[in-house]
Design a protein around this motif. Structure first.
Motif, short mmCIF file in Angstrom:
data_model
loop_
_atom_site.label_atom_id
_atom_site.label_comp_id
_atom_site.label_asym_id
_atom_site.label_seq_id
_atom_site.Cartn_x
_atom_site.Cartn_y
_atom_site.Cartn_z
N LEU A 149 -1.24 10.38 1.74
CA LEU A 149 -1.67 9.25 2.63
C LEU A 149 -3.10 9.86 3.36
O LEU A 149 -3.12 10.78 3.91
N GLN A 150 -4.15 8.85 3.49
CA GLN A 150 -5.35 9.52 3.78
C GLN A 150 -5.38 8.65 5.14
O GLN A 150 -5.46 7.26 5.12
N LEU A 192 1.03 4.22 -3.14
CA LEU A 192 0.90 5.73 -2.85
C LEU A 192 1.89 6.35 -3.20
O LEU A 192 1.79 7.47 -4.07
N VAL A 213 0.78 -1.30 0.01
CA VAL A 213 0.02 -0.07 0.12
C VAL A 213 0.83 1.35 -0.03
O VAL A 213 0.66 2.21 -0.85
N ARG A 248 -7.18 1.65 -3.41
CA ARG A 248 -7.89 2.15 -4.75
C ARG A 248 -9.04 1.31 -5.15
O ARG A 248 -8.69 0.10 -5.68
N ASN A 307 -6.53 3.31 2.37
CA ASN A 307 -5.95 3.89 1.27
C ASN A 307 -5.91 3.02 0.05
O ASN A 307 -5.05 3.42 -0.98
N ARG A 355 -0.08 9.83 -4.51
CA ARG A 355 -1.25 10.12 -3.63
C ARG A 355 -0.71 10.35 -2.26
O ARG A 355 -0.14 9.72 -1.75
#
Length: 422
Positions: free
Chosen positions: A121-122, A114, A110, A176, A174, A119
């Motif tokens: 990090l959420q 990212l 993961v 998709r 995170n 992307r």
């Protein structure tokens, strides 16, 4: 050799060097695997395992799905069939098993995903307090475990499961995933739950499973399988309540799931399933049901209490299991009495270390009440999860436990309120 040499001559210098390096690495892996396990087959499979790890690192969704699938399908050594699956849980290094390493691969996958797609990090906001308090609690437990005489490396490695609790929710958040993939995953969960239920019933029919009081064979003792079966049942019920017309094979599987869950003889899952079914039905059918949620929970709890209190002239194992829900019957049962003794001792130890806890890898002591039964490694475990977090990680651990439960409830509420589907 001649063919290999001609093949190398056809490559550029960089490609030839890479080919030689890969061949040397493969030879080292084969030798190391064979020397470590004593099996030539393991040596041959070692390079294949490395290749599979590299492939898994390239797809975060696939690696996470593989970990979930293996954890679902592979049972421990007490299961009557397919004993080779227990190797997934055998400790290979400082308490870590192959499954632990696969979880770590999924988390790394993961992170790499990212970075590849740039992307951010959420981190789900409702889980931020839980993650912060858990991280601080882990540091406190590490310090206390080290002060108790454990080596820094062994104490740190023993926190790996807490590390997964910290990182896995963030990793999953995170991923998709589009709507089609989510639909496939939900259907796969139901299909896996039906498979597990059927396999568990085979276990009962053959008499090769774990045995509960009275010599009765059960489907699954471990919580993961029972949780999956319960979730499959709830998914089907939710789909039916929302009038989405679930496939016929799902509806036909409901009796199978119910029987497997009942024959697990896990009272905690019986109670959880009853409350969850009521919750799904009330929230799914009409807003009016929400107003009677709390009274309904109280009524169900009272009904369970009465079921255990009423004297029923029956020798059926299920009836006997229900009767043990009362405090009087709990004290008569040696294993249930052990849990009461355990709780007394754990609360006593917590009273001595209410702020810092005793640390990871430090067993609690039975200095407050004599145990009715002694279990191997039993003093490193607590049946009540909140007490375990408080005991090991101190007050920060208890705060983290409560925060994770609260954060999960908030996330579930937000997902339900924001959804446009029935």
């Amino acid at each position: 050799m001649v063919v290999a040499w001609r093949g190398l001559r056809g490559l550029s210098g960089r490609e030839a060097l890479l080919a030689v390096a890969l061949a040397a690495t493969t030879a080292v892996l084969v030798y190391a695997g064979a020397a470590k396990t004593g099996s030539p087959l393991a040596g041959v499979l070692a390079p294949l395992a490395v290749v599979l790890v590299v492939i898994a690192l390239r797809s975060a969704v696939a690696s996470t799905a593989i970990v979930f699938l293996l954890a679902v399908l592979f049972e421990g050594p007490t299961f009557g069939y397919l004993h080779f699956t227990a190797h997934l849980y055998e400790q290979v290094y400082k308490g870590m098993a192959p499954l632990d390493m696969l979880v770590a691969v999924a988390i790394v996958a993961v992170g790499l995903d990212l970075l590849r797609h740039r992307r951010p990090l959420q981190v789900p906001r409702p889980l931020i307090p839980a993650c912060v308090t858990l991280l601080l609690g882990m540091v406190a437990a590490l310090v206390m475990g080290r002060a108790a005489g454990g080596s820094l490396r062994s104490v740190a490695v023993s926190e790996h499961v807490l590390g997964y609790l910290l990182l896995l929710p963030i990793a999953v958040a995170n991923l998709r995933l589009d709507r089609r993939q989510l639909a496939v995953m939900i259907a796969a969960v139901v299909a896996l739950s039906l498979f597990k239920a059927l396999f568990g019933l085979f276990e009962v029919a053959s008499g090769r499973g774990d045995v509960v009081e009275g010599g009765t064979t059960l489907t699954y003792y471990e919580p993961a399988a029972n949780w999956l079966i319960m979730m499959g049942l709830l998914v089907i019920l939710a789909a039916a309540s929302a009038r989405t017309r679930p496939p016929r094979w799902m509806l036909l599987g409901v009796p199978l799931l119910l029987v497997a869950l009942v024959l697990s003889y896990r009272r905690s899952f019986w109670i959880a399933a009853a409350l969850a079914v009521m919750l799904v039905v009330m929230l799914g059918l009409s807003p009016a049901g929400r107003r009677i949620l709390v009274p309904s929970v109280i009524l169900i709890a009272a009904a369970i209490w009465l079921l255990g209190a009423v004297s029923v002239e029956s020798q059926a194992p299920i009836v006997k299991r229900v009767e043990t829900l009362t405090p009087e019957r709990l004290e008569m049962n040696p294993e249930a009495s052990y849990r009461l003794d355990e709780r007394t001792n754990v609360l006593g130890v917590i009273g001595e270390h209410p702020i810092t806890g005793i640390g990871i890898s430090v067993p609690w002591t039975a200095g407050f009440r004599v145990l009715s039964v002694e279990h191997e490694h039993g003093r490193e475990y607590v049946h009540f999860a909140a007490l375990w977090f408080w005991l090991k990680l101190g007050i920060l651990g208890l705060a983290a436990y409560i925060s994770f439960l609260g954060g999960g409830l908030v996330l579930a509420w937000q997902a339900w309120r924001r959804s446009h589907e029935p």
